[in-house]
Design a protein around this motif. Structure first.
Motif, mmCIF file in Angstrom:
data_model
loop_
_atom_site.group_PDB
_atom_site.id
_atom_site.type_symbol
_atom_site.label_atom_id
_atom_site.label_comp_id
_atom_site.label_asym_id
_atom_site.label_seq_id
_atom_site.Cartn_x
_atom_site.Cartn_y
_atom_site.Cartn_z
ATOM 1 N N ARG A 77 0.829 -1.203 0.000
ATOM 2 C CA ARG A 77 0.000 0.000 0.000
ATOM 3 C C ARG A 77 0.870 1.263 0.000
ATOM 4 O O ARG A 77 0.563 2.239 -0.689
ATOM 5 N N ALA A 78 1.960 1.235 0.765
ATOM 6 C CA ALA A 78 2.849 2.401 0.803
ATOM 7 C C ALA A 78 3.469 2.643 -0.569
ATOM 8 O O ALA A 78 3.589 3.791 -1.017
ATOM 9 N N ARG A 79 3.855 1.570 -1.242
ATOM 10 C CA ARG A 79 4.420 1.720 -2.589
ATOM 11 C C ARG A 79 3.399 2.352 -3.522
ATOM 12 O O ARG A 79 3.705 3.257 -4.289
ATOM 13 N N GLU A 80 2.154 1.844 -3.450
ATOM 14 C CA GLU A 80 1.126 2.392 -4.333
ATOM 15 C C GLU A 80 0.855 3.856 -4.017
ATOM 16 O O GLU A 80 0.657 4.668 -4.913
ATOM 17 N N ARG A 81 0.847 4.206 -2.729
ATOM 18 C CA ARG A 81 0.624 5.604 -2.352
ATOM 19 C C ARG A 81 1.733 6.498 -2.879
ATOM 20 O O ARG A 81 1.491 7.597 -3.352
ATOM 21 N N GLY A 129 1.227 13.986 -6.360
ATOM 22 C CA GLY A 129 0.682 14.857 -5.337
ATOM 23 C C GLY A 129 1.087 14.464 -3.942
ATOM 24 O O GLY A 129 0.863 15.205 -2.998
ATOM 25 N N THR A 130 1.665 13.284 -3.763
ATOM 26 C CA THR A 130 2.118 12.907 -2.426
ATOM 27 C C THR A 130 3.471 13.531 -2.167
ATOM 28 O O THR A 130 4.166 13.950 -3.083
ATOM 29 N N ASP A 131 3.869 13.576 -0.905
ATOM 30 C CA ASP A 131 5.131 14.235 -0.573
ATOM 31 C C ASP A 131 6.321 13.501 -1.183
ATOM 32 O O ASP A 131 7.320 14.111 -1.543
ATOM 33 N N VAL A 132 6.204 12.181 -1.303
ATOM 34 C CA VAL A 132 7.327 11.425 -1.892
ATOM 35 C C VAL A 132 7.489 11.806 -3.349
ATOM 36 O O VAL A 132 8.599 12.036 -3.832
ATOM 37 N N ALA A 133 6.347 11.925 -4.061
ATOM 38 C CA ALA A 133 6.426 12.272 -5.479
ATOM 39 C C ALA A 133 6.890 13.709 -5.650
ATOM 40 O O ALA A 133 7.540 14.045 -6.632
ATOM 41 N N ARG A 172 12.555 5.904 -15.013
ATOM 42 C CA ARG A 172 13.069 5.040 -13.963
ATOM 43 C C ARG A 172 11.887 4.327 -13.342
ATOM 44 O O ARG A 172 10.773 4.817 -13.355
ATOM 45 N N ARG A 173 12.116 3.159 -12.832
ATOM 46 C CA ARG A 173 11.031 2.435 -12.175
ATOM 47 C C ARG A 173 10.527 3.240 -10.996
ATOM 48 O O ARG A 173 11.317 3.748 -10.217
ATOM 49 N N PRO A 174 9.213 3.346 -10.849
ATOM 50 C CA PRO A 174 8.700 4.205 -9.783
ATOM 51 C C PRO A 174 9.109 3.737 -8.394
ATOM 52 O O PRO A 174 9.293 4.545 -7.503
ATOM 53 N N GLY A 175 9.251 2.419 -8.209
ATOM 54 C CA GLY A 175 9.548 1.955 -6.863
ATOM 55 C C GLY A 175 11.020 1.990 -6.518
ATOM 56 O O GLY A 175 11.395 1.878 -5.356
ATOM 57 N N ALA A 176 11.876 2.148 -7.519
ATOM 58 C CA ALA A 176 13.319 2.065 -7.250
ATOM 59 C C ALA A 176 13.798 3.342 -6.585
ATOM 60 O O ALA A 176 13.254 4.425 -6.802
#
Length: 176
Positions: A96-100, A105-109, A122-126
């Motif tokens: 779920r954290a990966r998907e978020r 719009g999230t702070d990580v993004a 780049r792969r989004p999760g990497a």
């Protein structure tokens, strides 16, 4: 000079050459005798048997399916139900954290600003690539050693070319 017609295969080749090759319609087809049908059926049966045996041989060469060991769950070292449930919950939360974090719009993004080479696909999760080190001379001891060796070589060459023996040789060569 030997001719092809003298060869033993010539007659067979002529027979194949003149044989009718196009597909015939039913009224075109020659009438076959019973033994011709039987020989054709026998040939087909032999071909089918050969195919089946080849398939069996290939199946034997394949690796066997891995066995499922039933005793693993009953062993005293197997994880308990509570531990399994905890692992499953952890996996779910990580997913779920990966998907978020992939949602815009999230702070990580937002933290991954565009520009400075980050816009590359780049792969989004990497994780983002580590910053490159600057070209410090001391950060690369092999480079420092190379420079020291080159400096020593030039010093040796300068000493040899300015030595007394070199000067004498040069003087003698120029006075001839």
């Amino acid at each position: 000079m030997p001719n092809d017609r003298d060869q033993p295969w010539w007659a067979d080749a002529q027979e194949y050459r003149h044989r009718e090759t196009r597909r015939r319609t039913l009224d075109d087809a020659p009438i076959r005798s019973r033994d011709e049908y039987e020989t054709g059926a026998a040939r087909r049966r032999r071909a089918a048997a050969a195919r089946a045996s080849a398939q069996e041989r290939r199946a034997k060469q394949r690796r066997p399916e891995p066995e499922e060991f039933g005793w693993v769950d009953e062993s005293p070292f197997a994880p308990s139900e509570r531990e399994r449930e905890r692992e499953r919950v952890e996996r779910e939360s990580h997913r779920r954290a990966r998907e978020r974090s992939r949602q815009p719009g999230t702070d990580v993004a937002r933290r991954q600003q565009p520009g400075r080479g980050r816009g590359v696909a780049r792969r989004p999760g990497a994780r983002p690539p580590a910053r490159r080190r600057r070209n410090n001379l001391l950060a690369r001891p092999e480079k420092l050693l190379l420079y020291a060796a080159l400096l020593g070589l030039f010093l040796v060459l300068a000493a040899v070319s300015n030595s007394d023996a070199a000067v004498v040789v040069h003087h003698v060569a120029s006075n001839r």
